[in-house]
Design a protein around this motif. Sequence first.
Motif, PDB file in Angstrom:
ATOM      1  N   VAL A   1       0.849  -1.132   0.298  1.00 46.47           N
ATOM      2  CA  VAL A   1       0.257   0.417   0.088  1.00 46.47           C
ATOM      3  C   VAL A   1       0.946   1.542   0.030  1.00 46.47           C
ATOM      4  N   PHE A   2       0.474   2.405  -0.419  1.00 45.01           N
ATOM      5  CA  PHE A   2       1.448   3.771  -0.368  1.00 45.01           C
ATOM      6  C   PHE A   2       0.049   5.003  -0.903  1.00 45.01           C
ATOM      7  N   GLY A   3       0.651   5.767  -0.522  1.00 47.43           N
ATOM      8  CA  GLY A   3      -0.114   7.232  -1.989  1.00 47.43           C
ATOM      9  C   GLY A   3       0.258   8.324  -0.776  1.00 47.43           C
ATOM     10  N   TRP A   4      -1.167   9.332  -0.460  1.00 44.77           N
ATOM     11  CA  TRP A   4      -0.573  10.090  -0.272  1.00 44.77           C
ATOM     12  C   TRP A   4      -1.653  11.161  -0.046  1.00 44.77           C
ATOM     13  N   THR A   5      -1.434  12.672   0.752  1.00 49.29           N
ATOM     14  CA  THR A   5      -2.450  13.451   1.247  1.00 49.29           C
ATOM     15  C   THR A   5      -2.323  14.804   0.670  1.00 49.29           C
ATOM     16  N   ILE A   6      -2.887  15.560   0.033  1.00 52.18           N
ATOM     17  CA  ILE A   6      -2.926  16.989  -0.362  1.00 52.18           C
ATOM     18  C   ILE A   6      -4.020  17.738  -0.453  1.00 52.18           C
ATOM     19  N   PHE A   7      -3.175  19.049   0.563  1.00 53.47           N
ATOM     20  CA  PHE A   7      -3.810  20.213   1.614  1.00 53.47           C
ATOM     21  C   PHE A   7      -3.392  21.047   0.629  1.00 53.47           C
TER      22      PHE A   7
ATOM     23  N   GLY B   1      -1.170  23.577  15.799  1.00 52.69           N
ATOM     24  CA  GLY B   1      -0.972  22.618  15.607  1.00 52.69           C
ATOM     25  C   GLY B   1      -0.740  21.624  13.848  1.00 52.69           C
ATOM     26  N   ILE B   2      -1.070  20.974  14.225  1.00 46.36           N
ATOM     27  CA  ILE B   2      -0.779  19.745  13.001  1.00 46.36           C
ATOM     28  C   ILE B   2      -2.034  19.058  12.656  1.00 46.36           C
ATOM     29  N   VAL B   3      -2.518  19.217  11.502  1.00 46.35           N
ATOM     30  CA  VAL B   3      -3.608  17.979  10.509  1.00 46.35           C
ATOM     31  C   VAL B   3      -2.867  16.899  10.935  1.00 46.35           C
ATOM     32  N   ARG B   4      -3.551  16.534  10.637  1.00 47.02           N
ATOM     33  CA  ARG B   4      -3.142  15.132   9.712  1.00 47.02           C
ATOM     34  C   ARG B   4      -4.066  13.993   9.173  1.00 47.02           C
ATOM     35  N   THR B   5      -3.554  12.978   8.273  1.00 46.64           N
ATOM     36  CA  THR B   5      -3.990  11.787   8.179  1.00 46.64           C
ATOM     37  C   THR B   5      -3.760  10.179   8.165  1.00 46.64           C
ATOM     38  N   GLU B   6      -4.816   9.801   8.121  1.00 44.41           N
ATOM     39  CA  GLU B   6      -4.527   8.075   8.777  1.00 44.41           C
ATOM     40  C   GLU B   6      -4.816   7.214   7.675  1.00 44.41           C
ATOM     41  N   VAL B   7      -4.065   6.124   7.495  1.00 40.65           N
ATOM     42  CA  VAL B   7      -4.805   4.954   7.009  1.00 40.65           C
ATOM     43  C   VAL B   7      -4.378   4.110   7.840  1.00 40.65           C
ATOM     44  N   VAL B   8      -5.949   3.326   7.731  1.00 43.84           N
ATOM     45  CA  VAL B   8      -4.679   1.652   8.723  1.00 43.84           C
ATOM     46  C   VAL B   8      -5.429   0.649   8.064  1.00 43.84           C
TER      47      VAL B   8
ATOM     48  N   ILE C   1      -9.189  18.719   1.189  1.00 41.29           N
ATOM     49  CA  ILE C   1      -8.237  17.507   2.391  1.00 41.29           C
ATOM     50  C   ILE C   1      -8.511  16.270   0.739  1.00 41.29           C
ATOM     51  N   ALA C   2      -7.798  15.921   0.529  1.00 43.78           N
ATOM     52  CA  ALA C   2      -7.776  15.096  -0.987  1.00 43.78           C
ATOM     53  C   ALA C   2      -6.698  13.954  -0.737  1.00 43.78           C
ATOM     54  N   ILE C   3      -6.625  12.554  -0.499  1.00 43.10           N
ATOM     55  CA  ILE C   3      -5.954  11.334   0.284  1.00 43.10           C
ATOM     56  C   ILE C   3      -6.335  10.510  -1.284  1.00 43.10           C
ATOM     57  N   THR C   4      -5.427   9.852  -1.334  1.00 40.69           N
ATOM     58  CA  THR C   4      -4.746   8.718  -3.469  1.00 40.69           C
ATOM     59  C   THR C   4      -4.252   7.703  -1.695  1.00 40.69           C
ATOM     60  N   TYR C   5      -5.190   6.767  -2.316  1.00 38.35           N
ATOM     61  CA  TYR C   5      -4.306   5.361  -1.909  1.00 38.35           C
ATOM     62  C   TYR C   5      -4.009   4.432  -2.741  1.00 38.35           C
ATOM     63  N   TYR C   6      -3.397   3.535  -3.056  1.00 38.59           N
ATOM     64  CA  TYR C   6      -2.838   2.639  -3.834  1.00 38.59           C
ATOM     65  C   TYR C   6      -2.434   1.026  -3.282  1.00 38.59           C
TER      66      TYR C   6
END
Length: 156
Positions: A8-14, A118-125, A51-56
Amino acid sequence: MSFDSGPVFGWTIFCDDIRAELGGKFSFMGCYTGNLIVHDKLPLMLPKLGIAITYYERIRGVTDPVKIRVYFPWEKEPVITGDLPVDKFRATLADPDARYHRIDLTFVAAPFHIPSLGIVRTEVVVGDTAFDWGRLKIQQQLRDEEAPPLTSQPTA
């Protein structure tokens, strides 16, 4: 381009805004490069935060359920959480040349209230493993008339 990432891999664009266009395209307006710098005193309100999340995921490489979470630093719990519909694309026949499935998710917080830094963060579980998917550090740099002097001037 050739690469072989993990299962798995990917990214987030803010960014300031996300616009869906014809032909399955997205336009990202005002993309942040890791920092969102505010120039006014807190709390403050921005019109939007995109917030754009891309998941591969490698085809036939993952069988665990997948969740996403979005955290704002001033909230104890995730502000967005949900299951990715991975079973749907895992069950479909892939292009014989494809190596990965892909899911794109977009969210727009409007208005975006910033009560503190602070920090806005995204997480994939994936299963029981959490991956840090992206971070946006909210920083403050007051305008010149409000900021303390950076250096002292020599006196004559």
